[in-house]
Each structure stands twice: as structure tokens, then as C-alpha cells.
Design a protein around this motif. Structure first.
Motif, mmCIF file in Angstrom:
data_model
loop_
_atom_site.group_PDB
_atom_site.id
_atom_site.type_symbol
_atom_site.label_atom_id
_atom_site.label_comp_id
_atom_site.label_asym_id
_atom_site.label_seq_id
_atom_site.Cartn_x
_atom_site.Cartn_y
_atom_site.Cartn_z
ATOM 1 N N LEU A 678 57.385 123.980 38.590
ATOM 2 C CA LEU A 678 58.728 123.759 38.040
ATOM 3 C C LEU A 678 58.956 122.263 37.809
ATOM 4 O O LEU A 678 58.375 121.422 38.530
ATOM 5 N N PRO A 679 59.773 121.888 36.827
ATOM 6 C CA PRO A 679 60.612 122.736 35.968
ATOM 7 C C PRO A 679 59.833 123.305 34.783
ATOM 8 O O PRO A 679 58.787 122.778 34.408
ATOM 9 N N LEU A 680 60.389 124.369 34.198
ATOM 10 C CA LEU A 680 59.779 125.043 33.061
ATOM 11 C C LEU A 680 60.613 124.818 31.811
ATOM 12 O O LEU A 680 61.841 124.716 31.872
ATOM 13 N N THR A 681 59.936 124.778 30.680
ATOM 14 C CA THR A 681 60.604 124.660 29.387
ATOM 15 C C THR A 681 60.211 125.860 28.531
ATOM 16 O O THR A 681 59.015 126.166 28.410
ATOM 17 N N TRP A 682 61.219 126.502 27.924
ATOM 18 C CA TRP A 682 60.966 127.688 27.101
ATOM 19 C C TRP A 682 61.233 127.366 25.642
ATOM 20 O O TRP A 682 62.184 126.649 25.302
ATOM 21 N N LEU A 683 60.388 127.923 24.759
ATOM 22 C CA LEU A 683 60.546 127.806 23.316
ATOM 23 C C LEU A 683 60.504 129.201 22.692
ATOM 24 O O LEU A 683 59.655 130.030 23.085
ATOM 25 N N ILE A 684 61.390 129.448 21.743
ATOM 26 C CA ILE A 684 61.375 130.689 20.972
ATOM 27 C C ILE A 684 61.112 130.304 19.523
ATOM 28 O O ILE A 684 61.931 129.614 18.890
ATOM 29 N N ASP A 685 59.954 130.703 19.013
ATOM 30 C CA ASP A 685 59.553 130.358 17.647
ATOM 31 C C ASP A 685 59.608 128.841 17.439
ATOM 32 O O ASP A 685 60.029 128.334 16.382
ATOM 33 N N GLY A 686 59.229 128.109 18.495
ATOM 34 C CA GLY A 686 59.158 126.659 18.411
ATOM 35 C C GLY A 686 60.449 125.940 18.732
ATOM 36 O O GLY A 686 60.467 124.694 18.809
ATOM 37 N N ASN A 687 61.547 126.679 18.937
ATOM 38 C CA ASN A 687 62.837 126.057 19.208
ATOM 39 C C ASN A 687 63.147 126.117 20.704
ATOM 40 O O ASN A 687 63.014 127.186 21.330
ATOM 41 N N VAL A 689 64.975 126.519 24.250
ATOM 42 C CA VAL A 689 66.014 127.441 24.707
ATOM 43 C C VAL A 689 66.743 126.784 25.872
ATOM 44 O O VAL A 689 66.095 126.292 26.821
ATOM 45 N N THR A 690 68.061 126.792 25.808
ATOM 46 C CA THR A 690 68.851 126.228 26.908
ATOM 47 C C THR A 690 68.756 127.165 28.105
ATOM 48 O O THR A 690 69.099 128.352 28.024
ATOM 49 N N SER A 691 68.298 126.658 29.247
ATOM 50 C CA SER A 691 68.129 127.495 30.436
ATOM 51 C C SER A 691 68.032 126.596 31.655
ATOM 52 O O SER A 691 67.920 125.364 31.553
ATOM 53 N N ASP A 692 68.049 127.233 32.816
ATOM 54 C CA ASP A 692 67.883 126.501 34.069
ATOM 55 C C ASP A 692 66.390 126.259 34.259
ATOM 56 O O ASP A 692 65.623 127.210 34.480
ATOM 57 N N PRO A 693 65.914 125.025 34.203
ATOM 58 C CA PRO A 693 64.471 124.770 34.263
ATOM 59 C C PRO A 693 63.850 125.065 35.622
ATOM 60 O O PRO A 693 62.622 125.117 35.738
ATOM 61 N N PHE A 694 64.685 125.253 36.637
ATOM 62 C CA PHE A 694 64.147 125.518 37.968
ATOM 63 C C PHE A 694 64.195 127.012 38.322
ATOM 64 O O PHE A 694 64.103 127.378 39.484
ATOM 65 N N ARG A 695 64.338 127.829 37.325
ATOM 66 C CA ARG A 695 64.234 129.278 37.504
ATOM 67 C C ARG A 695 63.086 129.796 36.657
ATOM 68 O O ARG A 695 62.768 129.243 35.603
ATOM 69 N N ARG A 696 62.490 130.879 37.114
ATOM 70 C CA ARG A 696 61.333 131.435 36.416
ATOM 71 C C ARG A 696 61.705 132.554 35.443
ATOM 72 O O ARG A 696 60.824 133.217 34.905
#
Length: 727
Positions: A678-687, A689-696
Motif C-alpha cells: 500500500l498505497p494502491l492506485t487504480w486506473l479504469i481505461d487509463g483514467n 479512479v478516486t479511492s482510498d489508497p490504503f484499502r484493497r
């Protein structure tokens, strides 16, 4: 009156040679005695008919309209899926008067009735002149009534009036009513009234009530002797009641059989055999099957005379007897409730609300199928089903059964022991508590209850309370009907269906369009495959039924719910007052009733659904890395060192998976990652995503259908990608 007869006849010559001094006088001796009586009888009948004809219109105006409303006051009846009687209720004045059609009576009964009571019934118009003449002749000849002149129509008229007047005015009133009946009703309708209203002693009226009370069978199944007895009883119902005067009943029956032979209705050999049939010495209890459901439906629809249910009378009777017998063996004050459901249609085939409706010690009048109780461990299959559906577990996934604390909540297993590393299959099959709570913590108790609500089930929670992890062990309220409906959905591959028990109402749809399934077909199959292997109760062979047991806190409720390829059976055992019963457990108390109920439904079990596409049949070592071991919350906090730092992986949704958006409605998707730092970063189709980076896990609301590429990046820059199709 006295008549004299001449001792010798005068010669014809003397008669002709002697002119009469006055007009000749007509004398009785010109006719033999039988003809004299016949003439008197004919004259008497002629006078009666003439009087009836002269006063008929006046009498009709006096008596008014036919009192047919009296005939409508029939007993309320409850019928099963094949129109067999389940329960009947007396009329408001306490009489058993069951509805009956002419086609539902043994033809021999009708033939004997006509031969004995009114053999020209279909020829006359309410009054049989020949029968009146015959009755008058026999009365004049023998000085007593040996034959009645009343037709069946006149008898119906008398029954409608509710009084039997033997005066001339009373007879004329019957004749007028009979003519009214013939004018307004068909012969079949008049006969139907007789079959419903004829008296049979005590508070029994009608052929059907009499047949059930004296023989315990429907009138379509009467023997020749039984039919003859029912023909004879209405003539003198109290004097000939078989339960009070069996000899009078026997003699009356035999006279009917003799008349049947004379009229060619029965051969003499059959009549002789019928005379040897036993006369019933007592009345039988009217059926009272499914009392709880019957009474609730009658109360809900008070205007209906006939209630059609989906129950099967044979199954209902067998399961009621089973529940009563087994509960008595378990101990005093215990009751039981059982539901049998055809999960293909949602129809309830048996509804047993208690171990004995009239058993006050067991509070038998309480319908425990509707009682809200703690379901114990019976919800665990749905917890694991959600984990299978979300891709975070597989039946062969390893999970730890060790002491675990969730805040202030520390669950323990029922046997107060821990079993170390087990598979999900073992955890569910043996109903281990700690693994179930761990999995519920991962899928979320709110999500579980949301699935229940969207499938039509609303669990009971304390006011303003939020669902907690205690739900895994029965920390909410449900009814036996709720559990039966949930397991019916599970048996149907995750497709929910509402229970139904009214046969004359439209069947509910399986579920409205866009309504989310209870579980996916793959998850439902995994759960069923595990429950088939659950340890059966002692002395019972397992494998043919997928089932789960449950025991609520404090040994208050014992549950067993199971299914095969066609039926669901749900069983509850406990005290209706909620008191504890030490030693009461689902596997030992409720499960034997469940397995025995399946045996009474059918000796052979219906096969389960075949495995749907997408099922992964693999051993633990063959599973993908994220599915080999269940990742618990808190694993990252203790994951240190090079060997406990696995690469980041997207565990849900799987790569190249297809997601049905119509089933999911507007609910967002839950994306889950395993491993990584952690932290994690998420992308949807390259964009991003706003999220809590310390959650899975994150939530994602797709904007439309098509293909999407999901990407996750951990703190060390390691990446995992999956492609999914939304349809």
C-alpha cells in the motif's frame, strides 16, 4: 263404513220382466273390493290435485320467492392441489354441510336413490301423480301409510322451508314450492340441493358430510352397502343413526338394497354381499389438516366458501404425523414446524405450523412458520456464496480457523475448539464459526442483507441497528418461510422465487426484470456441491440432499434446511415461548426430521442441476495464486520480509470475465486487489479512479456496456491488469 253384499244373483229374466217402480240406484257391490279402493284413492288424489290447481297461484303469492339463500349457507372447505379435502368448518349454526356436485357422487348411490325415493324423477314436473295414487290406494287398503307420495323435489322444498308440516295445507305448500323449484331450476340443480341439504343425523347434512363422518371417504368412492345406507338415513335420520342405533340402520339399508334388486339397479349377488358390510358404530372426526394455514386463509378471505391451496394432502398428512411423533421423542413442551416447497414453482406442498394444533402444552395453536427467530448458522452458505461470486474464494481455498478478534467481537466455534488451516469446503461443511465471520468481514454484512432484501426477504433487526458480523452466527431474525424461500433460490441456481400456497391466484413471477439474483449460478453451484457433502445425522446416508443445520444462541432454536433437484424442506424445532432447551441442536433434533420428510415425499431423490459454465473444478494446488489462500483483513499489517511481499494482483473481477449489468441494476462493482504494498492506485481505461489508497477494494460505477481495462499499481510500481466485458 259398512257395505253388504247379496247372497245370490237375480236372474236376467226376472230383472227384465219386473218394471222398476223408481230409477235404478248405483251400488258398490257392482265392483270388486280392490277396484273400490282404487276408485277411492283416485278420487282422493283427484280432489287434492284439483284443490292444488285451484289454489296454486294463491299459495305461490303467499309463500313468496324460493328461500334459496338457506342452501347457500354451506360449510367453508379448504381443498388441496387435487381438490381433496384438507379442512372443513361448520356453518354458523354448527352444522356440517359440505358443497357437492352430482358428478362427485358414486353413480350407484344416485341409482338407488331414484329407485327408492323417486324413480320417475326425470319425468315429472315436481309432483308424481302416479306415486300419489299408489300411496292413496295403499293407505285405503291397509289403513296405514306404506308408501309416500313425496318426490325428491318436494323433499328439497321441505328442506328449504326448514319444517315438515303433515297437514293438508302443509302438503299443498310443499307442492307449490316443488312446482316453483321445477320452474326455476334444472333437475341437476334440484338434485344438487338434495345432496347438500338431506339430513343424516345430528348436525350432519348432505351426502358428502355423511360419507366423511361415517365412512371416512368421499362419496365418489362408496361401496354398494354404504351407498344404500346413505339412501336410507334421510327418511328417519335420528332413529336410524348408525352411531346410536346400528340395527335400525341395518334394516333400513337392507330394504334399500332389496328395492335396488327389484328395480334392476343391483344384481342380487351384489346386494347380498352389501348386506354383510359392517355398519359404522361411531362418527369419524372431520379432517383438520393444515389447520394454521387453513384458518389464516379463511380469516383473510371470509367471503369465500371454497379455498384452493397448493398443498398435497398425502404429504401434508405424513409430515404432520412425523412432526408430532418426532417432537414427542425430543422432550416436553417442544414443538416443530416444517415446510415442503416445490422450488421449480415456489408452491408450498406441506405447511406444518406446530407439532399438534390442539396440544396446549406445546402451544400448538402458534404457527411457527411465521415466527421470527434467530436462524443460527443457516445463513453461512450465502456468506460463502458471495465470496465465490466476488472471486475472493473458491471451495478449495485455504482459510485459517484460529482465535481471531474483530474489535470487541471474538467468535468461537460451536465445539469450542479451533481446527487450524482448513479449506472453505471443510469450513462450511462442518459449520465452523470463525472462518464464516472472516469471510463475512470481507464481503460485508450490509451486502449480504442487501441481497436478501432484493430477493424479497427482509430480515428483522433491532430498531436503528446496523447489520454486524454477528449475522454470520444468527444475529438477526428470520422466519421458517424466509429460510425456505432463500434455499429455494439457492436450489434454482441463485434465482429467487416467492413462495405461494393459493392455487386460485396468479403464480408470482420468478423475479421482476432487472432484479438482482440471490447469487450467481456458479456461486450457487459451489455452495450446493459443498452442502451435498455435509455430514448427515446419525444412521442416515448423505450425499443425496444438500442441507445446512443451525442452532441459535442458548439452544433455543434448532434448524435444518435442505434441497434436492425438485424440493426444499425447512425444519424448525424448539419451544414457542423461546425458552432454552439444553442439548437442542440442529443436526440431532431438526436434521432427522428433514431427512425423514424427504423420504416421505419420495423414496427417490431428484438430481441436482448440472454445473454451469465458469465452474472451476480444481484442487487447491491448481488454483490461481489469489485463490489459494483466503486473504484476511490485517494481513498487510503483519506482512513483512521479502517472502511475505507478493506482487499486486487484481482478484476481482477475474481477467476476461463477463459481467451482466442488467442483473446488477445500478449497484456499483467492487474491485478487489491482493498482495502488493500500500498505497494502491487504480486506473479504469487509463483514467485514475478516486479511492482510498490504503484499502484493497474500491467501488466502480460503469457508465455503459462494452470492454474495459482495469489497472492497479502498488507503492513499488508493480502493476496488474485485467480486461472485462460489461453486457
Amino acid at each position: 263404513m259398512h257395505f253388504s253384499f247379496p247372497t245370490k244373483r237375480r236372474s236376467a229374466e226376472a230383472t227384465l220382466s219386473t218394471p222398476p217402480s223408481r230409477a235404478p240406484r248405483w251400488r258398490w257391490p257392482l265392483f270388486p273390493r280392490p277396484l273400490r279402493f282404487a276408485a277411492l284413492s283416485i278420487a282422493a288424489v283427484a280432489l287434492v290435485v284439483a284443490a292444488a290447481g285451484l289454489t296454486l297461484e294463491i299459495t305461490k303469492r303467499e309463500i313468496g320467492a324460493l328461500p334459496l339463500d338457506a342452501a347457500e349457507a354451506a360449510s367453508v372447505t379448504v381443498l388441496d392441489r387435487e381438490n381433496r379435502l384438507l379442512r372443513a368448518f361448520t356453518t354458523k349454526d354448527g352444522r356440517w354441510r359440505l358443497p357437492l356436485d352430482v358428478s362427485e357422487v358414486d353413480p350407484r348411490y344416485l341409482a338407488m336413490l331414484m329407485a327408492y325415493e323417486d324413480k320417475r324423477y326425470y319425468e315429472h314436473s315436481g309432483i308424481d301423480i302416479l306415486a300419489f295414487m299408489r300411496a292413496g290406494y295403499l293407505l285405503a287398503r291397509h289403513g296405514q301409510i306404506l308408501s309416500g307420495g313425496s318426490t325428491l323435489t318436494m323433499q328439497v322444498a321441505r328442506l328449504l322451508e326448514g319444517k315438515h308440516e303433515r297437514t293438508g295445507a302443509g302438503k299443498l305448500r310443499q307442492i307449490a314450492r316443488a312446482l316453483q323449484l321445477e320452474e326455476q331450476l334444472s333437475k341437476q340443480e334440484i338434485l344438487r340441493l338434495y345432496l347438500r341439504l338431506a339430513p343424516f343425523g345430528g348436525n350432519i347434512e348432505g351426502v358428502r358430510a355423511a360419507s366423511l363422518a361415517y365412512f371416512g371417504k368421499e362419496p365418489r368412492h362408496l361401496s354398494a352397502g354404504e351407498a344404500a345406507l346413505l339412501v336410507a338415513l334421510p327418511q328417519s335420520p335420528e332413529r336410524r343413526r348408525p352411531d346410536r342405533n346400528s340395527e335400525a340402520a341395518r334394516h333400513a339399508r337392507d330394504r334399500v338394497l332389496d328395492r335396488a334388486v327389484e328395480e334392476g339397479v343391483l344384481p342380487k349377488s351384489e346386494a347380498d354381499r352389501a348386506k354383510n358390510e359392517r355398519i359404522p358404530k361411531q362418527r369419524l372426526e372431520v379432517l383438520k389438516l393444515a389447520p394454521h394455514l387453513s384458518e389464516s386463509e379463511v380469516a383473510a378471505h371470509p367471503a369465500k366458501l371454497i379455498h384452493h391451496l397448493t398443498l398435497d394432502r398425502d404429504i401434508q398428512a405424513a409430515v404432520e404425523k412425523l412432526a408430532a411423533e418426532q417432537t414427542k421423542l425430543l422432550g416436553p413442551k417442544l414443538s416443530a414446524a416444517v415446510l415442503v416447497v416445490d422450488h421449480a414453482t415456489g408452491e408450498v406442498l406441506a405447511h406444518v405450523g406446530s407439532a399438534g394444533y390442539l396440544d396446549s402444552d406445546r402451544l400448538g395453536a402458534i404457527d411457527m412458520t411465521d415466527a421470527i427467530r434467530s436462524p443460527g448458522s443457516t445463513l453461512k452458505p450465502f456468506i460463502y456464496g458471495l465470496a465465490f461470486e466476488q472471486g475472493i474464494a473458491h471451495p478449495e481455498t485455504l482459510i485459517e480457523d484460529r482465535p481471531t478478534r474483530f474489535g470487541t467481537y471474538t467468535p468461537e466455534n460451536f465445539d469450542e475448539d479451533f481446527h487450524g488451516t482448513v479449506t472453505i469446503r471443510e469450513a462450511l461443511g462442518n459449520s465452523l464459526n470463525v472462518p464464516a465471520v472472516k469471510v463475512l468481514a470481507a464481503v460485508g454484512p450490509g451486502r449480504l442483507l442487501g441481497r436478501f432484501r432484493r430477493s424479497g426477504i427482509t430480515p428483522a433487526l433491532p430498531a436503528n441497528a446496523q447489520p454486524s458480523l454477528a449475522v454470520a452466527l444468527g444475529g438477526l431474525g428470520m422466519t421458517l418461510k424466509d429460510l425456505a424461500a432463500l434455499y429455494a433460490g439457492l436450489a434454482r441456481g441463485g434465482e429467487p422465487i416467492a413462495l405461494s400456497w393459493l392455487r386460485d391466484e396468479p403464480k408470482p413471477a420468478t423475479h421482476p426484470k432487472k432484479r438482482r439474483k440471490l447469487l450467481s449460478p456458479v456461486a450457487s453451484w459451489y455452495v450446493t456441491d459443498i452442502l451435498k457433502g455435509a455430514p448427515p445425522p446419525p444412521n442416515v446416508k448423505g450425499g443425496a440432499i444438500a442441507y445446512k443445520t443451525g442452532t441459535s444462541y442458548g439452544y433455543r432454536d434448532a434448524w435444518a434446511v435442505g434441497y434436492d433437484g425438485r424440493h426444499v424442506v425447512a425444519v424448525w424445532v424448539g419451544r414457542p415461548d423461546g425458552a432454552s432447551t439444553p442439548g437442542l441442536m440442529g443436526r440431532l433434533s431438526a436434521a432427522p426430521i428433514l431427512f425423514d420428510t424427504f423420504t416421505r415425499i419420495s423414496e427417490r431423490r431428484t438430481a441436482f442441476r448440472s454445473a454451469p459454465s465458469g465452474v472451476m473444478k480444481a484442487s487447491g494446488s491448481e488454483l490461481p495464486q489469489p485463490l489459494k489462500r483466503f486473504r484476511e483483513s490485517g494481513d498487510d499489517a503483519i506482512a513483512t520480509g521479502p517472502f511475505l511481499d507478493p506482487p499486486v494482483l487484481i482478484s476481482f473481477p477475474p481477467d476476461r470475465s463477463e459481467l451482466d449489468m442488467e442483473e446488477r441494476e445500478a449497484e456499483p462493482l467492487i474491485l478487489k486487489a491482493e498482495g502488493g504494498v500500500l498505497p494502491l492506485t487504480w486506473l479504469i481505461d487509463g483514467n485514475p479512479v478516486t479511492s482510498d489508497p490504503f484499502r484493497r477494494e474500491i467501488t466502480w460505477q460503469p457508465e455503459g456496456r462494452g470492454f474495459s481495462k482495469l489497472t492497479v499499481i502498488d507503492a513499488k510500481g508493480r502493476v496488474d491488469r485485467v480486461t472485462v466485458r460489461l453486457r
